[in-house]
Each structure stands twice: as structure tokens, then as C-alpha cells.
Design a protein around this motif. Sequence first.
Motif, PDB file in Angstrom:
ATOM      1  N   ILE A   1       1.323  -1.172   0.040  1.00 30.16           N
ATOM      2  CA  ILE A   1      -0.432   0.248  -0.228  1.00 30.16           C
ATOM      3  C   ILE A   1       0.981   1.076   0.051  1.00 30.16           C
ATOM      4  O   ILE A   1       1.424   0.910   0.602  1.00 30.16           O
ATOM      5  N   VAL A   2       0.635   2.220  -0.648  1.00 23.25           N
ATOM      6  CA  VAL A   2       1.346   3.732  -1.024  1.00 23.25           C
ATOM      7  C   VAL A   2      -0.029   4.446  -0.556  1.00 23.25           C
ATOM      8  O   VAL A   2      -0.416   4.536  -0.760  1.00 23.25           O
ATOM      9  N   LEU A   3       0.822   5.136   0.506  1.00 20.02           N
ATOM     10  CA  LEU A   3      -0.083   6.485   0.892  1.00 20.02           C
ATOM     11  C   LEU A   3       0.537   7.715   0.223  1.00 20.02           C
ATOM     12  O   LEU A   3       1.421   7.998   0.074  1.00 20.02           O
ATOM     13  N   ASN A   4      -0.620   8.153   0.574  1.00 24.98           N
ATOM     14  CA  ASN A   4      -0.377   9.967  -0.239  1.00 24.98           C
ATOM     15  C   ASN A   4       1.015  10.914   1.240  1.00 24.98           C
ATOM     16  O   ASN A   4       0.600  10.597   2.145  1.00 24.98           O
ATOM     17  N   ASP A   5       1.494  11.355   0.274  1.00 24.25           N
ATOM     18  CA  ASP A   5       2.019  12.396   1.101  1.00 24.25           C
ATOM     19  C   ASP A   5       2.091  13.795   0.307  1.00 24.25           C
ATOM     20  O   ASP A   5       1.546  14.295  -0.452  1.00 24.25           O
ATOM     21  N   ASP A   6       2.827  14.959   1.124  1.00 24.89           N
ATOM     22  CA  ASP A   6       3.576  16.439   0.369  1.00 24.89           C
ATOM     23  C   ASP A   6       4.464  16.146  -0.254  1.00 24.89           C
ATOM     24  O   ASP A   6       4.463  17.460  -0.700  1.00 24.89           O
ATOM     25  N   PHE A   7       4.738  15.382  -1.055  1.00 23.36           N
ATOM     26  CA  PHE A   7       6.290  15.616  -1.321  1.00 23.36           C
ATOM     27  C   PHE A   7       6.669  14.960  -2.418  1.00 23.36           C
ATOM     28  O   PHE A   7       7.277  15.165  -3.514  1.00 23.36           O
ATOM     29  N   ASN A   8       6.114  13.531  -2.519  1.00 16.67           N
ATOM     30  CA  ASN A   8       5.926  12.940  -4.137  1.00 16.67           C
ATOM     31  C   ASN A   8       5.490  13.926  -4.865  1.00 16.67           C
ATOM     32  O   ASN A   8       4.037  13.615  -4.693  1.00 16.67           O
ATOM     33  N   THR A   9       5.674  13.992  -6.491  1.00 18.14           N
ATOM     34  CA  THR A   9       4.611  14.332  -7.352  1.00 18.14           C
ATOM     35  C   THR A   9       4.106  12.828  -7.979  1.00 18.14           C
ATOM     36  O   THR A   9       4.610  12.336  -8.010  1.00 18.14           O
TER      37      THR A   9
ATOM     38  N   LEU B   1      -3.643   4.277 -10.577  1.00 18.59           N
ATOM     39  CA  LEU B   1      -3.250   4.878  -9.106  1.00 18.59           C
ATOM     40  C   LEU B   1      -2.864   5.523  -8.026  1.00 18.59           C
ATOM     41  O   LEU B   1      -2.577   6.054  -6.783  1.00 18.59           O
ATOM     42  N   THR B   2      -1.929   6.102  -8.868  1.00 16.95           N
ATOM     43  CA  THR B   2      -1.504   7.693  -8.206  1.00 16.95           C
ATOM     44  C   THR B   2      -2.498   8.312  -8.063  1.00 16.95           C
ATOM     45  O   THR B   2      -2.469   9.014  -7.077  1.00 16.95           O
ATOM     46  N   ASN B   3      -3.644   8.436  -9.071  1.00 14.78           N
ATOM     47  CA  ASN B   3      -4.173   9.315  -8.597  1.00 14.78           C
ATOM     48  C   ASN B   3      -5.395   8.690  -7.353  1.00 14.78           C
ATOM     49  O   ASN B   3      -6.360  10.320  -6.642  1.00 14.78           O
ATOM     50  N   GLN B   4      -5.585   7.389  -7.792  1.00 19.48           N
ATOM     51  CA  GLN B   4      -6.248   6.947  -5.985  1.00 19.48           C
ATOM     52  C   GLN B   4      -5.534   7.522  -4.486  1.00 19.48           C
ATOM     53  O   GLN B   4      -6.191   7.384  -4.179  1.00 19.48           O
ATOM     54  N   ILE B   5      -4.351   7.275  -5.111  1.00 21.18           N
ATOM     55  CA  ILE B   5      -3.234   7.487  -3.554  1.00 21.18           C
ATOM     56  C   ILE B   5      -3.946   9.226  -3.591  1.00 21.18           C
ATOM     57  O   ILE B   5      -3.304   9.264  -2.321  1.00 21.18           O
ATOM     58  N   HIS B   6      -3.698   9.747  -4.504  1.00 22.17           N
ATOM     59  CA  HIS B   6      -3.536  11.654  -4.233  1.00 22.17           C
ATOM     60  C   HIS B   6      -4.941  12.089  -3.705  1.00 22.17           C
ATOM     61  O   HIS B   6      -5.436  12.904  -2.285  1.00 22.17           O
TER      62      HIS B   6
ATOM     63  N   LEU C   1       8.896   7.098  -1.460  1.00 27.10           N
ATOM     64  CA  LEU C   1       7.156   6.846  -0.868  1.00 27.10           C
ATOM     65  C   LEU C   1       6.622   6.418  -0.108  1.00 27.10           C
ATOM     66  O   LEU C   1       7.649   5.672   0.153  1.00 27.10           O
ATOM     67  N   THR C   2       5.813   6.973   0.532  1.00 32.35           N
ATOM     68  CA  THR C   2       5.344   6.686   2.352  1.00 32.35           C
ATOM     69  C   THR C   2       4.548   5.455   2.015  1.00 32.35           C
ATOM     70  O   THR C   2       4.020   4.843   0.858  1.00 32.35           O
ATOM     71  N   MET C   3       5.188   4.144   2.334  1.00 32.39           N
ATOM     72  CA  MET C   3       4.458   2.867   2.970  1.00 32.39           C
ATOM     73  C   MET C   3       3.422   3.013   3.888  1.00 32.39           C
ATOM     74  O   MET C   3       4.225   3.091   4.974  1.00 32.39           O
ATOM     75  N   ALA C   4       2.463   2.599   3.560  1.00 34.93           N
ATOM     76  CA  ALA C   4       2.004   1.604   5.048  1.00 34.93           C
ATOM     77  C   ALA C   4       2.666   0.229   5.009  1.00 34.93           C
ATOM     78  O   ALA C   4       3.185   0.063   4.202  1.00 34.93           O
ATOM     79  N   PRO C   5       2.690  -0.250   6.375  1.00 36.31           N
ATOM     80  CA  PRO C   5       3.165  -1.518   6.367  1.00 36.31           C
ATOM     81  C   PRO C   5       3.214  -2.245   5.871  1.00 36.31           C
ATOM     82  O   PRO C   5       1.394  -2.317   5.842  1.00 36.31           O
ATOM     83  N   LEU C   6       3.022  -3.740   5.490  1.00 41.81           N
ATOM     84  CA  LEU C   6       2.267  -4.366   4.707  1.00 41.81           C
ATOM     85  C   LEU C   6       1.637  -5.470   6.099  1.00 41.81           C
ATOM     86  O   LEU C   6       2.086  -5.300   6.592  1.00 41.81           O
ATOM     87  N   GLU C   7       0.048  -5.545   4.869  1.00 41.74           N
ATOM     88  CA  GLU C   7      -0.869  -6.044   5.513  1.00 41.74           C
ATOM     89  C   GLU C   7      -1.685  -7.665   5.015  1.00 41.74           C
ATOM     90  O   GLU C   7      -1.210  -7.415   3.417  1.00 41.74           O
TER      91      GLU C   7
END
Length: 108
Positions: free
Chosen positions: A37-45, A68-73, A100-106
Motif C-alpha cells: 500500500i502506497v500512502l499519499n504525501d506532500d512531497f512526491n510528484t 493508482l497515483t490518482n487514487q493515492i492522491h 514513496l510513503t508506504m503503509a506497513p505490509l498487511e
Amino acid sequence: MVTKISANLYGMANAPTIAPDRISEVKRKPYPNYKVIVLNDDFNTFVHVADCLTKYIPGMTGDRAWELTNQIHHEGQAVVWVGPQEPAELYHQQLRRAGLTMAPLEAA
């Protein structure tokens, strides 16, 4: 005086030994899948996130990476890959190292 010792006295009977019936069989469980899972952040384009997804996630198309990038945003996160633990750990680590900002694996 010599006495005969009975074989039954020492558990050496002539009757065959019968193994108990198996009550249950071994049931094999499949290995669990894991979500990357990739999380949204304020620094990656957007471009960097989409490029990382196409670079590190096998079979990722450019169109799917942009979805997926749009979903993350817009939703704050997206599951970018689901599968066995070992490759999930690799993809997670590669994406994290790429910034990239990542959530822990689940487990899925």
C-alpha cells in the motif's frame, strides 16, 4: 525348578498390533497474500509515483500506474500489489527506497 514365563506377561502376545484410525487429515492452508500500500504525501510528484510503480511493480502499465497515483492522491492510499509475502517485501522496500510513503505490509 525352571518355570516358563508367559509371553503375555511381558506384552509380547502373538496378536497383531492395530494402529488407531486417523480421526482427521492434515489440511493444508495456502500462504496468505500481502498488500503493498502506497500512502499519499506532500512531497512526491504524480510523475515520480507513477514512474516508481511502473519500474518496481511487475506488469504495471503506465495507465494503471496513473490510475493508482490518482487514487493515492484523492483517497489517501492505494493497494498497488497483492501477492506472496517475499515479493511483497521486495516491492515494498524498493518503493520505500525510491522515496514513496508506504503503509506497513498487511495480510490480504
